[in-house]
Enzyme design. Structure first.
Site, PDB file in Angstrom:
ATOM      1  N   GLY A  71     -11.824  12.257  -3.547  1.00 25.38           N
ATOM      2  CA  GLY A  71     -10.470  11.718  -3.576  1.00 25.38           C
ATOM      3  C   GLY A  71      -9.643  12.318  -2.466  1.00 25.38           C
ATOM      4  O   GLY A  71     -10.081  13.206  -1.746  1.00 25.38           O
ATOM      5  N   ARG A 126      -8.336  16.524   1.360  1.00 24.07           N
ATOM      6  CA  ARG A 126      -9.349  15.692   0.726  1.00 24.07           C
ATOM      7  C   ARG A 126     -10.093  16.549  -0.285  1.00 24.07           C
ATOM      8  O   ARG A 126     -10.180  17.760  -0.124  1.00 24.07           O
ATOM      9  CB  ARG A 126     -10.346  15.191   1.754  1.00 24.07           C
ATOM     10  CG  ARG A 126      -9.734  14.279   2.780  1.00 24.07           C
ATOM     11  CD  ARG A 126     -10.748  13.857   3.800  1.00 24.07           C
ATOM     12  NE  ARG A 126     -10.137  12.921   4.738  1.00 24.07           N
ATOM     13  CZ  ARG A 126     -10.814  12.093   5.503  1.00 24.07           C
ATOM     14  NH1 ARG A 126     -12.119  12.096   5.464  1.00 24.07           N
ATOM     15  NH2 ARG A 126     -10.195  11.278   6.322  1.00 24.07           N
ATOM     16  N   ASP A 154       4.442  17.330 -12.588  1.00 19.23           N
ATOM     17  CA  ASP A 154       3.845  16.104 -12.049  1.00 19.23           C
ATOM     18  C   ASP A 154       2.825  15.505 -13.011  1.00 19.23           C
ATOM     19  O   ASP A 154       1.754  15.053 -12.613  1.00 19.23           O
ATOM     20  CB  ASP A 154       3.209  16.389 -10.685  1.00 19.23           C
ATOM     21  CG  ASP A 154       3.022  15.105  -9.864  1.00 19.23           C
ATOM     22  OD1 ASP A 154       3.681  14.094 -10.185  1.00 19.23           O
ATOM     23  OD2 ASP A 154       2.234  15.114  -8.909  1.00 19.23           O
ATOM     24  N   LYS A 165       1.054  12.866 -15.061  1.00 21.44           N
ATOM     25  CA  LYS A 165       0.824  11.415 -14.989  1.00 21.44           C
ATOM     26  C   LYS A 165      -0.688  11.203 -15.108  1.00 21.44           C
ATOM     27  O   LYS A 165      -1.468  12.153 -14.884  1.00 21.44           O
ATOM     28  CB  LYS A 165       1.355  10.838 -13.668  1.00 21.44           C
ATOM     29  CG  LYS A 165       0.786  11.474 -12.416  1.00 21.44           C
ATOM     30  CD  LYS A 165       1.377  10.853 -11.173  1.00 21.44           C
ATOM     31  CE  LYS A 165       0.934  11.610  -9.932  1.00 21.44           C
ATOM     32  NZ  LYS A 165       1.449  11.064  -8.698  1.00 21.44           N
ATOM     33  N   ASN A 188      -3.198  12.594 -12.551  1.00 16.67           N
ATOM     34  CA  ASN A 188      -3.443  14.032 -12.405  1.00 16.67           C
ATOM     35  C   ASN A 188      -4.225  14.625 -13.567  1.00 16.67           C
ATOM     36  O   ASN A 188      -4.384  15.837 -13.661  1.00 16.67           O
ATOM     37  CB  ASN A 188      -2.114  14.783 -12.225  1.00 16.67           C
ATOM     38  CG  ASN A 188      -1.563  14.591 -10.831  1.00 16.67           C
ATOM     39  OD1 ASN A 188      -2.291  14.166  -9.926  1.00 16.67           O
ATOM     40  ND2 ASN A 188      -0.298  14.885 -10.644  1.00 16.67           N
TER      41      ASN A 188
HETATM   42  N1  LIG Z   1     -11.945  19.087  -9.839  1.00 13.98           N
HETATM   43  C1  LIG Z   1     -12.120  17.807  -9.516  1.00 13.98           C
HETATM   44  N2  LIG Z   1     -13.179  17.123  -9.967  1.00 13.98           N
HETATM   45  C2  LIG Z   1     -13.362  15.816  -9.645  1.00 13.98           C
HETATM   46  N3  LIG Z   1     -12.516  15.116  -8.873  1.00 13.98           N
HETATM   47  C3  LIG Z   1     -11.432  15.745  -8.389  1.00 13.98           C
HETATM   48  C4  LIG Z   1     -11.173  17.121  -8.679  1.00 13.98           C
HETATM   49  N4  LIG Z   1     -10.013  17.479  -8.094  1.00 13.98           N
HETATM   50  C5  LIG Z   1      -9.565  16.393  -7.463  1.00 13.98           C
HETATM   51  N5  LIG Z   1     -10.407  15.344  -7.630  1.00 13.98           N
HETATM   52  C6  LIG Z   1     -10.239  13.995  -7.079  1.00 13.98           C
HETATM   53  O1  LIG Z   1      -9.516  14.076  -5.862  1.00 13.98           O
HETATM   54  C7  LIG Z   1      -8.281  13.370  -5.977  1.00 13.98           C
HETATM   55  C8  LIG Z   1      -7.205  14.093  -5.175  1.00 13.98           C
HETATM   56  O2  LIG Z   1      -7.033  15.374  -5.731  1.00 13.98           O
HETATM   57  P1  LIG Z   1      -5.617  16.071  -5.795  1.00 13.98           P
HETATM   58  O3  LIG Z   1      -4.689  15.204  -6.548  1.00 13.98           O
HETATM   59  O4  LIG Z   1      -5.762  17.431  -6.339  1.00 13.98           O
HETATM   60  O5  LIG Z   1      -5.254  16.074  -4.262  1.00 13.98           O
HETATM   61  P2  LIG Z   1      -3.852  16.280  -3.604  1.00 13.98           P
HETATM   62  O6  LIG Z   1      -4.089  16.374  -2.139  1.00 13.98           O
HETATM   63  O7  LIG Z   1      -3.158  17.461  -4.211  1.00 13.98           O
HETATM   64  O8  LIG Z   1      -3.073  14.977  -4.021  1.00 13.98           O
HETATM   65  P3  LIG Z   1      -1.514  14.791  -4.012  1.00 13.98           P
HETATM   66  O9  LIG Z   1      -1.172  14.296  -2.678  1.00 13.98           O
HETATM   67  O10 LIG Z   1      -1.264  13.791  -5.106  1.00 13.98           O
HETATM   68  O11 LIG Z   1      -0.863  16.081  -4.329  1.00 13.98           O
HETATM   69  C9  LIG Z   1      -8.027  13.278  -7.466  1.00 13.98           C
HETATM   70  O12 LIG Z   1      -7.234  12.193  -7.805  1.00 13.98           O
HETATM   71  C10 LIG Z   1      -9.436  13.162  -8.024  1.00 13.98           C
HETATM   72  O13 LIG Z   1      -9.887  11.843  -7.943  1.00 13.98           O
END
Ligand SMILES: Nc1ncnc2c1ncn2[C@@H]1O[C@H](COP(=O)(O)OP(=O)(O)OP(=O)(O)O)[C@@H](O)[C@H]1O
Length: 581
Positions: A219, A225, A337, A339, A342
């Site tokens: 994700g 990433r 946050d 939702k 998350n």
């Molecule tokens: N521990 C995990 N196990 C499996 N998938 C994960 C995990 N952590 C994150 N992901 C995947 O990666 C995506 C992005 O993770 P995350 O929301 O932590 O990133 P972010 O860069 O902080 O996003 P944001 O911009 O919303 O803050 C999640 O929506 C999920 O699909």
């Protein structure tokens, strides 16, 4: 248009639109009445004792021979398209510029005025969207309104300290590198960082980027990433969040990354994603976490008939989220946050809260106290742990959250407390039941106006979900506009847990309760790792080359090395050993 139809439209919007970023100064304006002499370590030990739990879920004991949801195309179509995209080198949507800021404009005059408060220290509103919009073929959606509010808002706050922005823009003018001062995060002393000590041992980091190989992209967020990675030495799988330092500097999100590391490393709870390692390279910060094989709760919700859950099913998830929020509040964190996007699912189907980059940590946390419970169902059980006392007096002024989930006090800009988490719990509950959020308007202005002025309405059309009055009563209480009246305002999580709706919930045995959705997992190997042999692996297996080519490089990081104020100098590189490993 029915609510369901509306929701489908919303889906389009979510896919099509990018996150909204607005500039602001990451705040230090939180006020706390609690004395700074309080002893977080003692309190955290108390909390750890309170929560001392065996992390193993009952259902994970049964060896699961099925693959993670994300592998199963039949049931979870598109669940892992990120992998496809990565392999095919599809366009990175984050190259599309985030488009603007808040605009409560004429539709929400009250909020516009109040939001101009100069006290607001940070602006960061996320528009509802899936984090994987890139693979769903979404198009960038321009939000011209947002920018105008951004400008007007900042015109009212033009003191020097406001020159820091999430995206490098100041009053709509792109800051040059010279103008953009990168604030180093203060080096924290050993005593400032307290880690869970009962069942967790923190040590110097034992791995580096080259210890892992990328399997595929799980994700994506705005500055990083998340990859499924395999540790070369142990063949264990982890979810690795790789954050670009360039992007964090550019968007002034350095403190958010630090906060996320801090919260993940400090937390030790069955419903909060586990951190194993954190470290950095010249270009990136790395957070190596437990891989949640069940995928996103949001996706699971989307696949349900009507994209919603029955009341008894939603009750289960709301109870688990309440337990996680209780823990976070006791630890002195406001999550901010909540939702469906998350919430991740453990392979057992239990929830795991993730994504703490908007969370806020109280400078000093108070002691948990025991108070007389107002709505205790039994005469014997008249006392409740006041989970609010740990964080009760902590106020922060950041304007952060996700549009449809933002609490009224956040829109008003008069500061907010942990009560915002109870508001978001109410929104989440409603969304689980009705597949839409209660205050969603045609645009951001209308949504904010509804949040401020409209009472929650429960759909009553012919085939509307049948929801008990106790359940509605709980949601109404969580969605009280005045944070002082809201459920949770007296004793925090205990108020929520003691609501008669939860009468039959065995809180201490939640993680032994069978979840309503058991992810259909693809075959695992003898170590319980996903069997990925049949999957086409990512082009690059080198985690050190994270290929964040979607973002413009503006500040050569090598320059930072010469600066004594390298903002990432104090990022904690640690390895966390858990007693269940
Ligand atoms: N521990 C995990 N196990 C499996 N998938 C994960 C995990 N952590 C994150 N992901 C995947 O990666 C995506 C992005 O993770 P995350 O929301 O932590 O990133 P972010 O860069 O902080 O996003 P944001 O911009 O919303 O803050 C999640 O929506 C999920 O699909």
């Amino acid at each position: 248009m029915s609510i369901m139809d509306d929701r489908r439209d919303d889906e389009e919007t979510k896919v099509a639109s990018m996150r909204q970023f607005t500039p602001g100064k990451e705040g230090n304006q939180e006020s706390s009445k609690s004395s700074s002499s309080s002893k977080p370590s003692k309190i955290r030990s108390f909390i750890r004792l309170y929560f001392k739990e065996n992390r193993k879920f009952t259902f994970s004991k049964k060896k699961n021979k099925e693959l993670p949801s994300s592998y199963n195309n039949e049931k979870y179509e598109h669940a892992n398209p990120s992998f496809e995209n990565e392999a095919q080198g599809s366009q990175d949507p984050s190259s599309l510029q985030p488009n603007g800021a808040l605009n409560v404009g004429s539709a929400a005059t009250t909020s516009t005025t109040q939001m101009s408060s100069p006290d607001v220290d940070s602006l960061y509103v996320k528009k509802r969207e899936t984090k994987k919009s890139f693979f769903m073929g979404g198009k960038k959606k321009k939000d011209s309104n947002s920018k105008s509010f951004f400008n007007s808002r900042h015109a009212g706050q033009s003191n020097g300290s406001d020159n820091h922005s999430e995206n490098g823009n100041v009053n709509g003018i792109k800051a040059t590198e010279k103008e953009r001062k990168v604030e180093p995060v203060k080096k924290t002393t050993g005593s400032a960082r307290k880690y869970s000590s009962n069942s967790v041992k923190i040590g110097n980091v034992e791995v580096g980027p080259s210890s892992f190989e990328k399997v595929f992209l799980l994700g994506k967020g705005d500055v990083g990433r998340v990859y499924l990675v395999r540790e070369k030495k142990t063949s264990r799988f982890f979810a690795m969040k790789v954050l670009s330092k360039q992007e964090m500097i550019k968007r002034n999100k350095i403190k958010r990354a630090f906060a996320e590391q801090e919260i993940l490393a400090t937390s030790n709870h069955p419903f909060i994603v586990t951190l194993y390692h954190s470290f950095q390279s010249e270009e990136y910060l790395y957070l190596c976490m437990e891989y949640c094989m069940g995928g996103e709760f949001f996706r699971a919700l989307q696949r349900r008939p009507g994209r919603c859950l029955a009341e008894h099913e939603a009750k289960f998830y709301i109870a688990e989220v309440t337990a996680a929020l209780e823990y976070l509040h006791l630890m002195g964190f406001i999550y901010r946050d909540l939702k469906p996007e998350n919430i991740l699912l453990h392979k057992s189907g239990h929830i795991m809260l993730s994504d703490f980059d908007l969370s806020k940590q109280s400078g000093s946390i108070g002691s948990p106290t025991v108070i007389q419970a107002r709505n205790s169902p039994s005469a014997q059980n008249n006392y409740a742990l006041d989970t609010k006392s740990c964080i009760a007096n902590f106020r922060t002024n950041s304007f952060v959250g996700t549009e449809e989930y933002i609490a009224p006090e956040v829109i008003k800009g008069c500061g907010h407390t942990s009560a915002v988490d109870w508001w978001t719990l109410g929104i989440l509950f409603y969304e689980m039941l009705y597949a839409t959020t209660p205050f969603k308007g045609k645009n951001r202005n209308m949504t904010f106006s509804n949040i401020l002025h409209r009472e929650v309405v429960f759909p009553e059309y012919a085939d509307a979900p049948s929801i008990s009055s106790l359940c509605k009563s709980l949601i109404r209480k969580l969605l009280l506009k005045d944070e002082n009246d809201r459920l949770g305002s007296q004793a925090g999580a205990s108020d929520v847990k003691l609501h008669p709706f939860f009468k039959n919930v065995q809180w201490a045995l939640l993680r032994h309760t069978e979840p309503p959705i058991i992810p259909r997992l693809a075959p695992t190997d003898e170590l319980g790792n996903p069997n990925i042999a049949h999957l086409k692996e990512s082009k690059s297996l080198d985690i050190t080359n994270s290929n964040h080519n979607s973002h413009t490089v503006e500040v050569p990081l090598s320059n930072l090395k010469d600066q004594e104020d390298d903002p990432f100098l104090s990022f904690n590189s640690v390895t966390v050993h858990h007693d269940w490993d």
